[in-house]
Design an enzyme around this catalytic site. Structure first.
Site, PDB file in Angstrom:
ATOM      1  N   SER A 130       0.837  -1.206   0.000  1.00 54.10           N
ATOM      2  CA  SER A 130       0.000   0.000   0.000  1.00 54.10           C
ATOM      3  C   SER A 130       0.870   1.253   0.000  1.00 54.10           C
ATOM      4  O   SER A 130       0.344   2.362  -0.069  1.00 54.10           O
ATOM      5  CB  SER A 130      -0.929   0.009   1.216  1.00 54.10           C
ATOM      6  OG  SER A 130      -0.186  -0.081   2.414  1.00 54.10           O
TER       7      SER A 130
ATOM      8  N   ASN B 155      -2.499  -1.800  13.448  1.00 57.28           N
ATOM      9  CA  ASN B 155      -3.951  -1.622  13.358  1.00 57.28           C
ATOM     10  C   ASN B 155      -4.419  -0.315  14.000  1.00 57.28           C
ATOM     11  O   ASN B 155      -5.216   0.429  13.420  1.00 57.28           O
ATOM     12  CB  ASN B 155      -4.674  -2.817  13.984  1.00 57.28           C
ATOM     13  CG  ASN B 155      -4.364  -4.106  13.251  1.00 57.28           C
ATOM     14  OD1 ASN B 155      -3.757  -4.081  12.171  1.00 57.28           O
ATOM     15  ND2 ASN B 155      -4.760  -5.235  13.826  1.00 57.28           N
TER      16      ASN B 155
ATOM     17  N   THR C  96     -39.687  26.144 -12.436  1.00 59.33           N
ATOM     18  CA  THR C  96     -39.953  24.789 -11.963  1.00 59.33           C
ATOM     19  C   THR C  96     -40.030  23.963 -13.240  1.00 59.33           C
ATOM     20  O   THR C  96     -40.440  24.476 -14.290  1.00 59.33           O
ATOM     21  CB  THR C  96     -41.281  24.679 -11.189  1.00 59.33           C
ATOM     22  OG1 THR C  96     -42.350  25.016 -12.076  1.00 59.33           O
ATOM     23  CG2 THR C  96     -41.312  25.619  -9.991  1.00 59.33           C
ATOM     24  N   HIS C  97     -39.595  22.715 -13.178  1.00 64.43           N
ATOM     25  CA  HIS C  97     -39.530  21.861 -14.376  1.00 64.43           C
ATOM     26  C   HIS C  97     -38.680  22.500 -15.480  1.00 64.43           C
ATOM     27  O   HIS C  97     -38.871  22.209 -16.655  1.00 64.43           O
ATOM     28  CB  HIS C  97     -40.927  21.559 -14.942  1.00 64.43           C
ATOM     29  CG  HIS C  97     -41.924  21.129 -13.919  1.00 64.43           C
ATOM     30  ND1 HIS C  97     -42.220  19.812 -13.659  1.00 64.43           N
ATOM     31  CD2 HIS C  97     -42.689  21.853 -13.067  1.00 64.43           C
ATOM     32  CE1 HIS C  97     -43.129  19.740 -12.695  1.00 64.43           C
ATOM     33  NE2 HIS C  97     -43.430  20.970 -12.311  1.00 64.43           N
TER      34      HIS C  97
ATOM     35  N   SER D   2     -12.597  25.985 -28.582  1.00 61.14           N
ATOM     36  CA  SER D   2     -12.682  24.739 -29.338  1.00 61.14           C
ATOM     37  C   SER D   2     -11.534  24.703 -30.335  1.00 61.14           C
ATOM     38  O   SER D   2     -11.124  25.731 -30.869  1.00 61.14           O
ATOM     39  CB  SER D   2     -14.022  24.691 -30.071  1.00 61.14           C
ATOM     40  OG  SER D   2     -13.928  23.864 -31.206  1.00 61.14           O
TER      41      SER D   2
ATOM     42  N   LYS E 230     -16.323  29.346 -30.324  1.00 58.74           N
ATOM     43  CA  LYS E 230     -16.768  28.714 -29.083  1.00 58.74           C
ATOM     44  C   LYS E 230     -16.075  29.263 -27.836  1.00 58.74           C
ATOM     45  O   LYS E 230     -14.911  29.591 -27.850  1.00 58.74           O
ATOM     46  CB  LYS E 230     -16.512  27.198 -29.137  1.00 58.74           C
ATOM     47  CG  LYS E 230     -17.371  26.437 -30.114  1.00 58.74           C
ATOM     48  CD  LYS E 230     -18.858  26.464 -29.757  1.00 58.74           C
ATOM     49  CE  LYS E 230     -19.181  25.604 -28.556  1.00 58.74           C
ATOM     50  NZ  LYS E 230     -18.952  24.186 -28.822  1.00 58.74           N
TER      51      LYS E 230
ATOM     52  N   ASN F  90     -16.337  27.657 -24.082  1.00 59.69           N
ATOM     53  CA  ASN F  90     -16.999  26.555 -23.374  1.00 59.69           C
ATOM     54  C   ASN F  90     -16.835  26.656 -21.859  1.00 59.69           C
ATOM     55  O   ASN F  90     -15.756  26.980 -21.372  1.00 59.69           O
ATOM     56  CB  ASN F  90     -16.424  25.221 -23.852  1.00 59.69           C
ATOM     57  CG  ASN F  90     -16.696  24.981 -25.325  1.00 59.69           C
ATOM     58  OD1 ASN F  90     -17.738  25.390 -25.841  1.00 59.69           O
ATOM     59  ND2 ASN F  90     -15.759  24.347 -26.001  1.00 59.69           N
TER      60      ASN F  90
ATOM     61  N   GLU G  38     -18.485  22.257 -16.241  1.00 53.99           N
ATOM     62  CA  GLU G  38     -18.742  20.897 -16.721  1.00 53.99           C
ATOM     63  C   GLU G  38     -17.880  19.872 -15.976  1.00 53.99           C
ATOM     64  O   GLU G  38     -18.341  18.776 -15.640  1.00 53.99           O
ATOM     65  CB  GLU G  38     -18.453  20.808 -18.221  1.00 53.99           C
ATOM     66  CG  GLU G  38     -19.430  21.611 -19.064  1.00 53.99           C
ATOM     67  CD  GLU G  38     -18.962  21.683 -20.508  1.00 53.99           C
ATOM     68  OE1 GLU G  38     -19.442  20.885 -21.312  1.00 53.99           O
ATOM     69  OE2 GLU G  38     -18.103  22.532 -20.816  1.00 53.99           O
TER      70      GLU G  38
ATOM     71  N   TYR H 296      -9.921  -5.783  12.873  1.00 55.69           N
ATOM     72  CA  TYR H 296      -9.187  -5.397  11.674  1.00 55.69           C
ATOM     73  C   TYR H 296      -9.214  -6.535  10.661  1.00 55.69           C
ATOM     74  O   TYR H 296      -9.031  -7.700  11.017  1.00 55.69           O
ATOM     75  CB  TYR H 296      -7.722  -5.045  12.002  1.00 55.69           C
ATOM     76  CG  TYR H 296      -6.956  -4.635  10.745  1.00 55.69           C
ATOM     77  CD1 TYR H 296      -7.058  -3.343  10.239  1.00 55.69           C
ATOM     78  CD2 TYR H 296      -6.202  -5.569  10.029  1.00 55.69           C
ATOM     79  CE1 TYR H 296      -6.404  -2.982   9.061  1.00 55.69           C
ATOM     80  CE2 TYR H 296      -5.549  -5.210   8.857  1.00 55.69           C
ATOM     81  CZ  TYR H 296      -5.660  -3.918   8.381  1.00 55.69           C
ATOM     82  OH  TYR H 296      -5.022  -3.564   7.216  1.00 55.69           O
TER      83      TYR H 296
ATOM     84  N   GLN I 127      -7.420  -2.018   4.133  1.00 57.10           N
ATOM     85  CA  GLN I 127      -6.392  -1.286   3.406  1.00 57.10           C
ATOM     86  C   GLN I 127      -6.983  -0.597   2.167  1.00 57.10           C
ATOM     87  O   GLN I 127      -6.455   0.398   1.686  1.00 57.10           O
ATOM     88  CB  GLN I 127      -5.275  -2.248   2.993  1.00 57.10           C
ATOM     89  CG  GLN I 127      -4.097  -1.605   2.323  1.00 57.10           C
ATOM     90  CD  GLN I 127      -2.894  -2.537   2.313  1.00 57.10           C
ATOM     91  OE1 GLN I 127      -2.340  -2.859   3.356  1.00 57.10           O
ATOM     92  NE2 GLN I 127      -2.497  -2.997   1.147  1.00 57.10           N
TER      93      GLN I 127
ATOM     94  N   LYS J  51      -8.327   3.492   1.661  1.00 57.64           N
ATOM     95  CA  LYS J  51      -7.581   4.745   1.506  1.00 57.64           C
ATOM     96  C   LYS J  51      -7.743   5.428   0.152  1.00 57.64           C
ATOM     97  O   LYS J  51      -8.036   6.623   0.080  1.00 57.64           O
ATOM     98  CB  LYS J  51      -6.096   4.502   1.794  1.00 57.64           C
ATOM     99  CG  LYS J  51      -5.866   4.472   3.280  1.00 57.64           C
ATOM    100  CD  LYS J  51      -4.552   3.877   3.628  1.00 57.64           C
ATOM    101  CE  LYS J  51      -4.687   3.068   4.898  1.00 57.64           C
ATOM    102  NZ  LYS J  51      -5.585   1.902   4.802  1.00 57.64           N
TER     103      LYS J  51
HETATM  104  N1  ARG Z   1      -1.359  -1.072   5.427  1.00 55.90           N
HETATM  105  C1  ARG Z   1      -2.330  -1.517   6.374  1.00 55.90           C
HETATM  106  C2  ARG Z   1      -3.661  -0.836   6.112  1.00 55.90           C
HETATM  107  O1  ARG Z   1      -3.662   0.140   5.451  1.00 55.90           O
HETATM  108  C3  ARG Z   1      -1.874  -1.194   7.758  1.00 55.90           C
HETATM  109  C4  ARG Z   1      -2.396  -2.116   8.794  1.00 55.90           C
HETATM  110  C5  ARG Z   1      -1.828  -3.463   8.595  1.00 55.90           C
HETATM  111  N2  ARG Z   1      -2.222  -4.350   9.646  1.00 55.90           N
HETATM  112  C6  ARG Z   1      -2.102  -5.681   9.506  1.00 55.90           C
HETATM  113  N3  ARG Z   1      -2.480  -6.399  10.497  1.00 55.90           N
HETATM  114  N4  ARG Z   1      -1.612  -6.240   8.434  1.00 55.90           N
HETATM  115  O2  ARG Z   1      -4.706  -1.250   6.526  1.00 55.90           O
END
Ligand code: ARG
Length: 461
Positions: free
Chosen positions: A23, A110, A155-156, A277, A283, A285, A290, A317, A322, A325
């Site tokens: 990650s 964790n 409206t509409h 354009s 044009k 735009n 948008e 956990y 993971q 993110k």
């Molecule tokens: N990279 C992990 C995550 O984003 C960190 C936590 C990892 N914990 C584990 N028990 N492998 O969730």
């Protein structure tokens, strides 16, 4: 580099598992927050006598040096080390030696990742709130600058009743004010510290996470260690609030696209926020509007991704987490970019008041008021509605507006019409009569503008 968890393993990890499991390619952006949290944790370990004070000091110095390297771009991230935490910890051990191995005492990745993300998210929420403030301020400037301008309210998407442009803009001000309230409210739930939960059950070391909380500005500790490491509600809430704000932006964008088209011609958006354009030289735009409208979809996507990610997870956990993110990073980046671009575009909008006035004369928008007039003369509203409907039909056939009518014509439709009926037939009069709380009468809108300005000043003061 050997894996930090490699002790009980004999065989090597398959290459694809590394690719699937790493990650660090995306969570390295948490490095600054990870290091600040680790510095606070190490200081606390030293204070509590869990590790020697001199080791704690060496760790803090080492982490600060690593932070500087990362900042300067002199840090090599190794995907074989999985994530931001293990990369930084490995660098620390390399830099300061065995003392570095004591940092991860009384803590697990964790509660560490749960901490980092909350800490990072708090800053994002604050940045969003600041930009919403700028946006509301720009909206209010526009509404104040064009007080008195009348355009068709729809409206509409059909012309319905004339309204003040300021009133129309203040509707968006209300939406963005609710957004501020939503982000302010969710910040309280973000700003709670998971440290001390360790892997899931707490830790036997005599740690004092409340010290870390105080140092990092967290309001409280998570009440339950199992919830602490598995809760991602705040990410879902952030994406939900972000989705609602994007929806508001997108609705306004849609109107700006329509209004700037030659069919409406109500506004012109300045050169800095439009593009040309490659083939049609004439044009101009409204790309910013948008794109913001378009990017709304990906923020909704993040919300859906997170809700789906969470729905089947047992406590506590799970490595699935993971995957939380990238969606929330993308939602935050997109929202911040769109808010800023939109807030900067607002002052570049030129209002074509004559085009709005001309449109206001179209569409028979005084029809309701003419019916109301007959009601004041004693006719039931349903009947009046029918009379004016026939009048509008005839005007339409004759290519006339209601304002073209004279008293004699009106009287052909109802003898209740008298001379004062003609006074009903101006947009200004129609607007002025909408004098209920929250209505578009100039008196109400002037008060609403004042009130909005006061609220904004209070928020910034
Ligand atoms: N990279 C992990 C995550 O984003 C960190 C936590 C990892 N914990 C584990 N028990 N492998 O969730």
């Amino acid at each position: 580099m050997s894996k930090l968890w490699g002790g009980r393993f004999e065989g090597a990890t398959d290459k694809l598992v590394e690719q699937l499991g790493e990650s660090v390619s995306f969570d390295q952006r948490l490095a600054a927050w990870d290091i600040r949290a680790s510095i606070a944790h190490a200081g606390m370990l030293g204070e509590c006598g869990v590790i020697a004070k001199k080791d704690a000091m060496a760790i803090v110095r080492g982490l600060r040096a690593i932070a500087r390297d990362i900042e300067a771009g002199n840090f090599t991230w190794d995907p074989a080390l999985e994530d931001v935490h293990t990369n930084i910890e490995a660098a620390l051990v390399e830099r300061i030696g065995p003392a570095g191995k004591r940092l991860h005492t009384g803590r697990s990745r964790n509660d560490q990742i749960a901490t980092d993300v909350r800490y990072w998210l708090r800053d994002q929420v604050d940045a969003v709130t600041r930009l919403l403030h700028q946006l509301r301020s720009a909206a209010l400037d526009l509404a104040e600058a064009h007080f008195g301008v009348i355009l068709p309210g729809c409206t509409h998407l059909q012309y319905a009743q004339p309204v003040l442009l300021s009133h129309h803009i203040l509707a968006y001000f209300e939406m963005f004010s609710r957004d501020v309230a939503r982000f302010t409210e969710l910040r309280r739930r973000v700003n709670v510290l998971p440290l001390g939960a360790a892997a899931l059950a707490g830790t036997p070391y005599p740690v004092k996470p409340e010290r870390v909380a105080r140092e990092l500005g967290f309001d409280a500790l998570c009440a339950n260690s199992m919830d602490a490491v598995s809760d991602r509600d705040h990410l879902v809430e952030f994406c939900a609030a972000a989705s609602i704000t994007m929806m508001h932006l997108s609705r306004w964008c849609e109107e700006l696209v329509l209004w700037s088209s030659p069919a409406f011609g109500f506004i012109e958006i300045g050169d800095a926020f439009t593009t040309g354009s490659s083939i049609m030289p004439q044009k101009k735009n409204p790309d910013v509007a948008e794109l913001v409208r378009g990017k709304t979809g990906r923020v909704y996507g993040s919300l859906t991704a997170l809700l789906t990610l969470m729905k089947g997870l047992p406590l506590t956990y799970n490595r699935d987490l993971q995957e939380d993110k990238e969606p929330v990073f993308d939602a935050a980046d997109t929202l911040l970019l769109c808010l800023e671009a939109f807030a900067r575009m607002l002052p570049a909008i030129e209002v074509r008041a004559e085009a709005m006035a001309a449109a206001t004369r179209q569409g028979f928008m005084e029809a309701t008021d003419l019916a109301d007039y007959l009601v004041t003369k004693g006719m039931p509203f349903r009947e009046a509605h029918g009379v004016i409907g026939r009048l509008v039909l005839e005007c339409g056939r004759a290519g006339k507006t209601l304002q073209d009518l004279d008293l004699a014509t009106l009287r052909r439709f109802s003898p209740l019409f008298e001379k004062d009926a003609l006074k009903v037939l101006t947009a200004e009069a129609v607007v002025k009569r909408r004098n209920t709380p929250g209505g578009t009468a100039p008196r109400r809108v002037r008060a609403a503008l004042k009130n909005a300005r006061r609220k904004l000043d209070k928020a910034s003061g």
